[in-house]
Motif scaffolding. Structure first.
Motif, PDB file in Angstrom:
ATOM      1  N   PRO A 152       0.551  -1.058   0.086  1.00 21.07           N
ATOM      2  CA  PRO A 152       0.219  -0.248  -0.664  1.00 21.07           C
ATOM      3  C   PRO A 152       1.005   1.312   0.018  1.00 21.07           C
ATOM      4  CG  PRO A 152      -0.665  -1.299   0.994  1.00 21.07           C
ATOM      5  CD  PRO A 152       0.029  -2.650   0.990  1.00 21.07           C
ATOM      6  N   GLY A 153       1.540   1.283   0.798  1.00 20.86           N
ATOM      7  CA  GLY A 153       3.049   1.847   0.458  1.00 20.86           C
ATOM      8  C   GLY A 153       3.978   3.203  -0.704  1.00 20.86           C
ATOM      9  N   VAL A 154       3.815   1.625  -1.368  1.00 21.06           N
ATOM     10  CA  VAL A 154       4.010   2.596  -3.052  1.00 21.06           C
ATOM     11  C   VAL A 154       2.726   3.049  -3.720  1.00 21.06           C
ATOM     12  CG1 VAL A 154       5.162   0.717  -4.963  1.00 21.06           C
ATOM     13  CG2 VAL A 154       6.232   0.357  -2.839  1.00 21.06           C
ATOM     14  N   ALA A 155       1.391   1.554  -2.680  1.00 19.37           N
ATOM     15  CA  ALA A 155       0.415   2.192  -4.244  1.00 19.37           C
ATOM     16  C   ALA A 155       0.386   3.939  -4.077  1.00 19.37           C
ATOM     17  CB  ALA A 155      -0.345   1.041  -3.738  1.00 19.37           C
ATOM     18  N   ALA A 156       0.195   4.425  -2.613  1.00 14.74           N
ATOM     19  CA  ALA A 156       0.396   5.772  -2.479  1.00 14.74           C
ATOM     20  C   ALA A 156       1.209   6.048  -3.736  1.00 14.74           C
ATOM     21  CB  ALA A 156       0.785   6.208  -1.364  1.00 14.74           C
ATOM     22  N   TRP A 157       2.560   5.833  -3.558  1.00 12.88           N
ATOM     23  CA  TRP A 157       3.111   7.213  -4.610  1.00 12.88           C
ATOM     24  C   TRP A 157       2.889   7.036  -5.585  1.00 12.88           C
ATOM     25  CZ3 TRP A 157       9.044   8.720  -3.031  1.00 12.88           C
ATOM     26  CH2 TRP A 157       8.928   8.872  -1.460  1.00 12.88           C
ATOM     27  N   LEU A 158       2.771   5.246  -6.250  1.00 13.54           N
ATOM     28  CA  LEU A 158       2.538   5.816  -7.407  1.00 13.54           C
ATOM     29  C   LEU A 158       1.408   5.967  -7.800  1.00 13.54           C
ATOM     30  CD1 LEU A 158       3.398   1.616  -7.990  1.00 13.54           C
ATOM     31  CD2 LEU A 158       4.244   3.546  -8.887  1.00 13.54           C
ATOM     32  N   GLU A 159       0.159   6.169  -6.850  1.00 13.27           N
ATOM     33  CA  GLU A 159      -1.391   7.118  -7.815  1.00 13.27           C
ATOM     34  C   GLU A 159      -1.244   8.474  -7.331  1.00 13.27           C
ATOM     35  OE1 GLU A 159      -5.228   5.858  -5.316  1.00 13.27           O
ATOM     36  OE2 GLU A 159      -3.806   7.178  -4.140  1.00 13.27           O
ATOM     37  N   ARG A 160      -0.045   8.894  -6.367  1.00 18.14           N
ATOM     38  CA  ARG A 160       0.889  10.559  -6.710  1.00 18.14           C
ATOM     39  C   ARG A 160       1.016   9.889  -8.252  1.00 18.14           C
ATOM     40  NH1 ARG A 160       0.735  12.980  -0.550  1.00 18.14           N
ATOM     41  NH2 ARG A 160      -1.028  11.931  -0.047  1.00 18.14           N
ATOM     42  N   GLU A 161       1.452   9.597  -8.866  1.00 21.56           N
ATOM     43  CA  GLU A 161       1.756   9.614 -10.610  1.00 21.56           C
ATOM     44  C   GLU A 161       3.661   9.770  -9.875  1.00 21.56           C
ATOM     45  OE1 GLU A 161       0.138  12.736 -12.901  1.00 21.56           O
ATOM     46  OE2 GLU A 161      -1.192  12.429 -11.823  1.00 21.56           O
ATOM     47  N   VAL A 162       4.488   8.525  -9.363  1.00 27.43           N
ATOM     48  CA  VAL A 162       5.763   8.803  -8.772  1.00 27.43           C
ATOM     49  C   VAL A 162       6.265   8.094 -10.125  1.00 27.43           C
ATOM     50  CG1 VAL A 162       7.710   8.959  -7.216  1.00 27.43           C
ATOM     51  CG2 VAL A 162       5.220  10.146  -6.792  1.00 27.43           C
ATOM     52  N   ARG A 163       7.326   7.894 -10.578  1.00 25.49           N
ATOM     53  CA  ARG A 163       7.656   7.055 -11.621  1.00 25.49           C
ATOM     54  C   ARG A 163       8.264   5.570 -10.433  1.00 25.49           C
ATOM     55  NH1 ARG A 163       9.773  11.697 -13.937  1.00 25.49           N
ATOM     56  NH2 ARG A 163      11.636  10.467 -13.103  1.00 25.49           N
ATOM     57  N   PRO A 164       8.372   5.124 -11.640  1.00 31.64           N
ATOM     58  CA  PRO A 164       9.021   4.045 -10.584  1.00 31.64           C
ATOM     59  C   PRO A 164      10.045   4.057 -10.304  1.00 31.64           C
ATOM     60  CG  PRO A 164       7.275   2.602 -11.897  1.00 31.64           C
ATOM     61  CD  PRO A 164       7.504   4.343 -12.934  1.00 31.64           C
ATOM     62  N   ASP A 165      11.347   4.539 -11.449  1.00 34.22           N
ATOM     63  CA  ASP A 165      12.275   4.845 -11.039  1.00 34.22           C
ATOM     64  C   ASP A 165      12.724   5.584  -9.845  1.00 34.22           C
ATOM     65  OD1 ASP A 165      11.336   6.408 -12.526  1.00 34.22           O
ATOM     66  OD2 ASP A 165      13.431   7.537 -13.541  1.00 34.22           O
ATOM     67  N   ALA A 166      11.779   6.609 -10.214  1.00 35.71           N
ATOM     68  CA  ALA A 166      12.021   7.703  -8.377  1.00 35.71           C
ATOM     69  C   ALA A 166      12.029   6.966  -7.172  1.00 35.71           C
ATOM     70  CB  ALA A 166      10.777   8.643  -8.795  1.00 35.71           C
ATOM     71  N   ILE A 167      11.056   5.982  -6.983  1.00 37.61           N
ATOM     72  CA  ILE A 167      10.465   5.397  -5.690  1.00 37.61           C
ATOM     73  C   ILE A 167      11.980   4.861  -5.714  1.00 37.61           C
ATOM     74  CG2 ILE A 167       9.209   3.981  -5.242  1.00 37.61           C
ATOM     75  CD1 ILE A 167       6.279   4.397  -6.719  1.00 37.61           C
ATOM     76  N   ARG A 168      12.489   4.038  -6.408  1.00 36.33           N
ATOM     77  CA  ARG A 168      13.500   2.765  -6.428  1.00 36.33           C
ATOM     78  C   ARG A 168      14.579   4.049  -6.036  1.00 36.33           C
ATOM     79  NH1 ARG A 168      14.276   1.321 -10.954  1.00 36.33           N
ATOM     80  NH2 ARG A 168      12.249  -0.676 -11.190  1.00 36.33           N
ATOM     81  N   HIS A 169      15.322   4.940  -6.361  1.00 38.57           N
ATOM     82  CA  HIS A 169      15.994   5.852  -5.918  1.00 38.57           C
ATOM     83  C   HIS A 169      15.598   6.411  -4.496  1.00 38.57           C
ATOM     84  CE1 HIS A 169      18.299   9.856  -5.725  1.00 38.57           C
ATOM     85  NE2 HIS A 169      19.172   8.878  -6.025  1.00 38.57           N
ATOM     86  N   ALA A 170      14.633   6.499  -4.395  1.00 38.03           N
ATOM     87  CA  ALA A 170      14.064   7.608  -3.118  1.00 38.03           C
ATOM     88  C   ALA A 170      14.340   5.855  -1.968  1.00 38.03           C
ATOM     89  CB  ALA A 170      13.274   7.538  -2.173  1.00 38.03           C
TER      90      ALA A 170
END
Length: 325
Positions: free
Chosen positions: A231-249
């Motif tokens: 759910p935490g990653v899904a919340a990031w994706l729902e806010r239109e954050v790209r997967p590579d940006a999530i991975r970098h963070a």
């Protein structure tokens, strides 16, 4: 040179009393006669502090009074980054070794006092701060060992002369209190949740979490961890954050080695959650209202015409001008 060192080590090991252990560390303790610091095992073997926090704590304890021990100074001294050093200082502060307080000097300026206590438990029991000068004494080989605690100063003893800068803490200043370890900790912030956890979001979030170990070998998550953090990653994706940006963070500047990879990922998903992207309405500038000139009735022919002021229409003004000529 290497052979000479090996032979010396072999001779020293042969002179150690008793049989040597078949595994584990073997100590060769040579007494120090100068440039040494007494460190308690409660710090060197602390069960809750990270290795970085223990190392920084020992380093700070070895420094003389007045040394800079802020994040910038420690980052310039060691290879660890600012995030790891800041986290280590917070660990030492949470366990009572480090205290930072704002005090007012005699000239009216505010200053930050950084105090390191070598025995937080003893400080808590005494309820007061004991400040001893950090000057390494020149101890001869036959001198007795330096005691860990300085002798108590009688109440009637005169105070030492104050240093010109910084000024000593006034006697009326309340003593620094160390919070007990049984004090309740603040509640943990909840993991971000999406508005709707669709199958597509769940699949993409699971793939990002399972793939973290390919980008940071320390972040090996179990299936239960992935299911909990989806759910935490899904919340990031729902806010239109790209997967590579999530991975970098989630993989940048990790502690070495991380004790609890799932807790690190959960913490970063929670505290680094970006805000939703603004919509077109918020980004578009306010539209200018068109200029509307009101209608007026002509004083001559009673026709409607547009003008800011009442009067005659264009035709009547022309007739009036011709008549006047």
């Amino acid at each position: 040179m290497a052979t000479q060192h090996h032979n010396a080590l072999t001779r020293v090991l042969a002179e150690l009393p008793g049989p040597l252990p078949t595994f584990g560390v073997i100590h060769i303790a040579i007494p120090h006669t100068s440039r040494f610091t007494i460190v308690g095992n409660h710090l060197a073997q602390h069960a809750e502090l990270s290795l970085v926090a223990i190392g920084i704590g020992v380093h700070i304890q070895s420094l003389p009074v007045g040394s800079l021990v802020g994040i910038k100074a420690l980052t310039a001294r060691f290879a660890e980054g600012e995030m790891r050093i800041a986290a280590a200082l917070r660990e030492l502060e949470a366990h009572g070794y480090l205290r930072r307080a704002h005090v007012r000097l005699a000239n009216g300026r505010m200053a930050t006092r950084t105090v390191f206590c070598n025995q937080p438990g003893a400080l808590e029991r005494a309820g007061r701060v004991v400040v001893a000068p950090k000057v390494p004494p020149a101890v001869p080989e036959e001198a007795p060992a330096v005691p860990e605690e300085p002798p108590a100063v009688p109440e009637e003893a005169p105070a030492p002369p104050p240093a010109p800068e910084p000024d000593p803490v006034p006697e009326s200043h309340p003593p620094v209190r160390v919070p007990p370890r049984t004090a309740p900790k603040p509640p943990r912030r909840p993991l971000p949740q999406p508005r709707e956890l669709t199958p597509e979001l769940r699949q993409t979030a699971s793939a990002i979490l399972a793939d973290l170990r390919n980008h940071a070998e320390e972040l090996v998550l179990s299936e239960a961890d992935v299911e909990e953090l989806v759910p935490g990653v899904a919340a990031w994706l729902e806010r239109e954050v790209r997967p590579d940006a999530i991975r970098h963070a989630l993989t940048t500047d990790l502690p070495k080695p991380p004790k609890y990879p799932a807790k690190i990922v959960r913490h970063r998903l929670t505290v680094l959650l970006p805000p939703p992207l603004p919509g077109a309405e918020e980004l578009a500038p306010a539209a200018r209202r068109p200029l509307v000139i009101p209608l007026q009735n002509c004083d001559g022919c009673d026709r409607a015409f547009r003008s800011r002021e009442p009067g005659h229409c264009r035709g009547c003004r022309s007739d009036l001008a011709a008549a006047a000529a």
